[in-house]
Design a protein around this motif. Structure first.
Motif, PDB file in Angstrom:
ATOM      1  N   LEU A 280      65.939 -21.539  31.004  1.00 28.20           N
ATOM      2  CA  LEU A 280      65.884 -20.336  31.828  1.00 28.20           C
ATOM      3  C   LEU A 280      66.021 -20.663  33.309  1.00 28.20           C
ATOM      4  O   LEU A 280      66.307 -19.775  34.113  1.00 28.20           O
ATOM      5  N   ASN A 281      65.818 -21.914  33.644  1.00 24.05           N
ATOM      6  CA  ASN A 281      65.976 -22.344  35.038  1.00 24.05           C
ATOM      7  C   ASN A 281      67.358 -22.905  35.335  1.00 24.05           C
ATOM      8  O   ASN A 281      67.608 -23.388  36.439  1.00 24.05           O
ATOM      9  N   THR A 282      68.248 -22.851  34.362  1.00 24.23           N
ATOM     10  CA  THR A 282      69.591 -23.396  34.572  1.00 24.23           C
ATOM     11  C   THR A 282      70.656 -22.335  34.333  1.00 24.23           C
ATOM     12  O   THR A 282      71.716 -22.616  33.766  1.00 24.23           O
ATOM     13  N   GLY A 283      70.355 -21.111  34.736  1.00 23.85           N
ATOM     14  CA  GLY A 283      71.369 -20.059  34.685  1.00 23.85           C
ATOM     15  C   GLY A 283      71.358 -19.184  33.458  1.00 23.85           C
ATOM     16  O   GLY A 283      72.160 -18.257  33.360  1.00 23.85           O
ATOM     17  N   HIS A 284      70.470 -19.448  32.514  1.00 29.71           N
ATOM     18  CA  HIS A 284      70.414 -18.620  31.295  1.00 29.71           C
ATOM     19  C   HIS A 284      69.410 -17.492  31.508  1.00 29.71           C
ATOM     20  O   HIS A 284      68.260 -17.556  31.070  1.00 29.71           O
ATOM     21  N   GLU A 285      69.840 -16.462  32.197  1.00 29.76           N
ATOM     22  CA  GLU A 285      68.944 -15.361  32.528  1.00 29.76           C
ATOM     23  C   GLU A 285      68.739 -14.443  31.329  1.00 29.76           C
ATOM     24  O   GLU A 285      69.529 -14.418  30.391  1.00 29.76           O
ATOM     25  N   GLY A 286      67.666 -13.672  31.422  1.00 26.88           N
ATOM     26  CA  GLY A 286      67.430 -12.648  30.409  1.00 26.88           C
ATOM     27  C   GLY A 286      66.870 -13.162  29.111  1.00 26.88           C
ATOM     28  O   GLY A 286      66.809 -12.414  28.132  1.00 26.88           O
ATOM     29  N   GLY A 287      66.437 -14.433  29.078  1.00 28.94           N
ATOM     30  CA  GLY A 287      65.868 -14.982  27.853  1.00 28.94           C
ATOM     31  C   GLY A 287      64.515 -14.366  27.538  1.00 28.94           C
ATOM     32  O   GLY A 287      63.914 -13.653  28.352  1.00 28.94           O
ATOM     33  N   ALA A 288      64.016 -14.650  26.342  1.00 27.95           N
ATOM     34  CA  ALA A 288      62.753 -14.043  25.921  1.00 27.95           C
ATOM     35  C   ALA A 288      62.101 -14.896  24.846  1.00 27.95           C
ATOM     36  O   ALA A 288      62.703 -15.821  24.300  1.00 27.95           O
ATOM     37  N   GLY A 289      60.864 -14.566  24.557  1.00 28.67           N
ATOM     38  CA  GLY A 289      60.125 -15.245  23.497  1.00 28.67           C
ATOM     39  C   GLY A 289      58.790 -14.561  23.308  1.00 28.67           C
ATOM     40  O   GLY A 289      58.417 -13.652  24.069  1.00 28.67           O
ATOM     41  N   ALA A 322      57.162 -20.229  37.105  1.00 23.47           N
ATOM     42  CA  ALA A 322      57.331 -19.270  38.205  1.00 23.47           C
ATOM     43  C   ALA A 322      58.791 -18.930  38.432  1.00 23.47           C
ATOM     44  O   ALA A 322      59.138 -17.785  38.754  1.00 23.47           O
ATOM     45  N   ALA A 323      59.660 -19.918  38.249  1.00 23.46           N
ATOM     46  CA  ALA A 323      61.088 -19.687  38.481  1.00 23.46           C
ATOM     47  C   ALA A 323      61.788 -19.116  37.259  1.00 23.46           C
ATOM     48  O   ALA A 323      62.831 -18.470  37.381  1.00 23.46           O
ATOM     49  N   ALA A 324      61.225 -19.350  36.063  1.00 23.51           N
ATOM     50  CA  ALA A 324      61.943 -18.996  34.827  1.00 23.51           C
ATOM     51  C   ALA A 324      61.562 -17.644  34.268  1.00 23.51           C
ATOM     52  O   ALA A 324      62.405 -16.925  33.725  1.00 23.51           O
ATOM     53  N   ILE A 325      60.297 -17.259  34.353  1.00 30.48           N
ATOM     54  CA  ILE A 325      59.808 -16.065  33.671  1.00 30.48           C
ATOM     55  C   ILE A 325      59.388 -15.023  34.698  1.00 30.48           C
ATOM     56  O   ILE A 325      58.588 -15.306  35.595  1.00 30.48           O
ATOM     57  N   GLN A 326      59.920 -13.836  34.556  1.00 31.53           N
ATOM     58  CA  GLN A 326      59.584 -12.770  35.496  1.00 31.53           C
ATOM     59  C   GLN A 326      58.519 -11.812  34.956  1.00 31.53           C
ATOM     60  O   GLN A 326      57.675 -11.347  35.698  1.00 31.53           O
ATOM     61  N   ALA A 327      58.566 -11.510  33.674  1.00 34.28           N
ATOM     62  CA  ALA A 327      57.695 -10.449  33.147  1.00 34.28           C
ATOM     63  C   ALA A 327      56.908 -10.918  31.934  1.00 34.28           C
ATOM     64  O   ALA A 327      57.366 -11.781  31.165  1.00 34.28           O
ATOM     65  N   VAL A 328      55.740 -10.335  31.768  1.00 36.47           N
ATOM     66  CA  VAL A 328      54.890 -10.561  30.595  1.00 36.47           C
ATOM     67  C   VAL A 328      54.531  -9.192  30.025  1.00 36.47           C
ATOM     68  O   VAL A 328      53.982  -8.336  30.739  1.00 36.47           O
ATOM     69  N   LEU A 329      54.852  -8.985  28.765  1.00 41.30           N
ATOM     70  CA  LEU A 329      54.560  -7.725  28.083  1.00 41.30           C
ATOM     71  C   LEU A 329      53.482  -8.010  27.049  1.00 41.30           C
ATOM     72  O   LEU A 329      53.724  -8.735  26.084  1.00 41.30           O
ATOM     73  N   HIS A 330      52.308  -7.455  27.254  1.00 40.49           N
ATOM     74  CA  HIS A 330      51.180  -7.801  26.381  1.00 40.49           C
ATOM     75  C   HIS A 330      50.909  -6.706  25.363  1.00 40.49           C
ATOM     76  O   HIS A 330      50.762  -5.527  25.709  1.00 40.49           O
TER      77      HIS A 330
END
Length: 396
Positions: A280-289, A322-330
């Motif tokens: 996610l820090n190398t240009g692969h935006e929009g990932g999830a898990g 901090a650079a890779a993940i923007q949101a947390v959905l709980h």
């Protein structure tokens, strides 16, 4: 009734002795081939054949529960059966037979998955052909067992509209979730076991534009989003000789070579989180898990623990997160069902720059201090800010 039980028993015995594959057609033919089977009407024959087929090739007396779309879990404690229809566990009345019959049922289900279950290997974690997750433990490890845990698989994911209808997601917040996906923000769906993490992730992946390619990496295949371009990779356990293991860390690296627009790790539970953060820090935006966590505030600590398994020091892990993940959905499980409890962002805090979770919206509280920060993220990516972030129609 006794005569039909005897007939079913003879047909089962016939298949066991002859070693013939118990296809539905073969079972119907075998029932009609019995002297008293020829006296039954078509409806009675089909009903009896379905019962015998379930006993020979399916989940036996549990089949009806697994086929019920409202059932999410079927648990067998020795001879007691409990089911969850979304509002907690309830004991049900069904005839499983004795302990030996339950043991044979567990072994047959494991064998159908190509797995071994016996005294030498008294537990198994596998997946049935229809996607149902199976976990079984035999005595003496299971002190009053056998124990079976079956997590059913929903063939068609919920739409976002259906999650709103069920009360899982408030309608104004649904637009916020769609904006997060549309802005290609990376996110984690967190929560406890059975809180609906996979359900929500499945739904959100269906919102990804159809021009993008989704690559799924999972320990066991559960995600089947409604999307025209999805490829999946599934981890593999070792064989009886202890060879052939394919771990999630290996699959994440393979996925990066498959031109993913969205890289998704079904469940982060080990060192693979390091590879996901790196991707996610190398240009692969929009990932999830998804990630197991009791609360949003526990997410940094959980990431730390998993990062250490991959050899990533604490400070480096926080910098990557901090650079890779923007949101947390709980997600949270309640007596009334599974609910989206909060939407948060990960943000650095303090002089040590360790990440913390800051609420954007919380059920029962409305907007949080990070609402403006998330709105700016959306605007920076040319995505309209949904009304909920402006405080219009904010659900408490």
């Amino acid at each position: 009734m006794t005569a039909r039980v005897d007939l079913a028993s003879r047909v089962r015995q016939r298949f066991a002795v002859e070693g013939v594959e118990a296809t539905p057609a073969a079972v119907v033919s075998a029932v009609r081939g019995e002297p008293d089977g020829s006296l039954l009407g078509d409806t009675a024959v089909l009903r009896l054949a379905n019962q015998v087929h379930s006993d020979l090739a399916g989940a036996g007396p549990l089949t009806a529960f697994l086929a019920d779309p409202t059932v999410t879990d079927v648990l067998v404690n020795g001879r007691d059966v409990w089911v969850d229809r979304g509002s907690g566990l309830h004991r049900v009345s069904t005839v499983l037979g004795g302990v030996d019959e339950v043991r044979r049922l567990a072994q047959r289900l494991a064998a159908a998955c190509g797995r071994r279950l016996d005294d030498a290997s008294p537990y198994v974690d596998a997946r049935l052909a229809d996607g149902t997750r199976l976990h079984a433990v035999l005595p003496p490890v299971a002190t009053s067992g056998p124990y079976l845990s079956l997590r059913t698989f929903r063939q068609r994911p919920f739409t976002l509209y259906e999650l709103v209808e069920h009360g899982t997601v408030p309608e104004p917040v649904a637009a916020l979730l769609a904006a997060i996906v549309g802005a290609r923000l990376a996110y984690l769906v967190t929560g406890g076991t059975g809180s609906g993490k996979t359900t929500l992730l499945n739904t959100l992946l269906g919102l990804v534009p159809h021009t993008e390619r989704i690559v799924l990496v999972e320990d066991a295949s559960e995600l089947r989003p409604v999307h025209p371009h999805v490829v999946g990779l599934q981890a593999r356990t070792s064989n009886v000789e202890g060879a052939g293991t394919v771990a999630l860390t290996d699959l994440v690296r393979q996925a990066l070579r498959m031109r993913p627009d969205r890289l998704v790790v079904g469940e982060c539970r080990g060192a693979e989180v390091v590879d996901l953060l790196g991707a996610l820090n190398t240009g692969h935006e929009g990932g999830a898990g998804t990630l197991h966590a009791n609360s949003p505030g526990d997410v940094p600590a959980r990431l730390e623990a998993l990062g250490l398994l991959g050899g990533l020091p604490r400070v480096a892990l926080h910098a990557q997160a901090a650079a890779a993940i923007q949101a947390v959905l709980h997600m949270r499980r309640t007596a009334s069902g599974r609910l989206l409890d909060s939407v948060c962002i990960l943000a650095p805090a303090g002089s040590d720059r360790l990440v913390t979770v800051v609420p954007v919206w919380r059920r029962g509280h409305g907007l949080g201090p990070a609402a403006r920060a998330l709105a700016r993220m959306l605007l920076d990516r040319s995505v309209p800010v949904p009304p909920v972030l402006a405080g219009d129609g904010v659900p408490a």
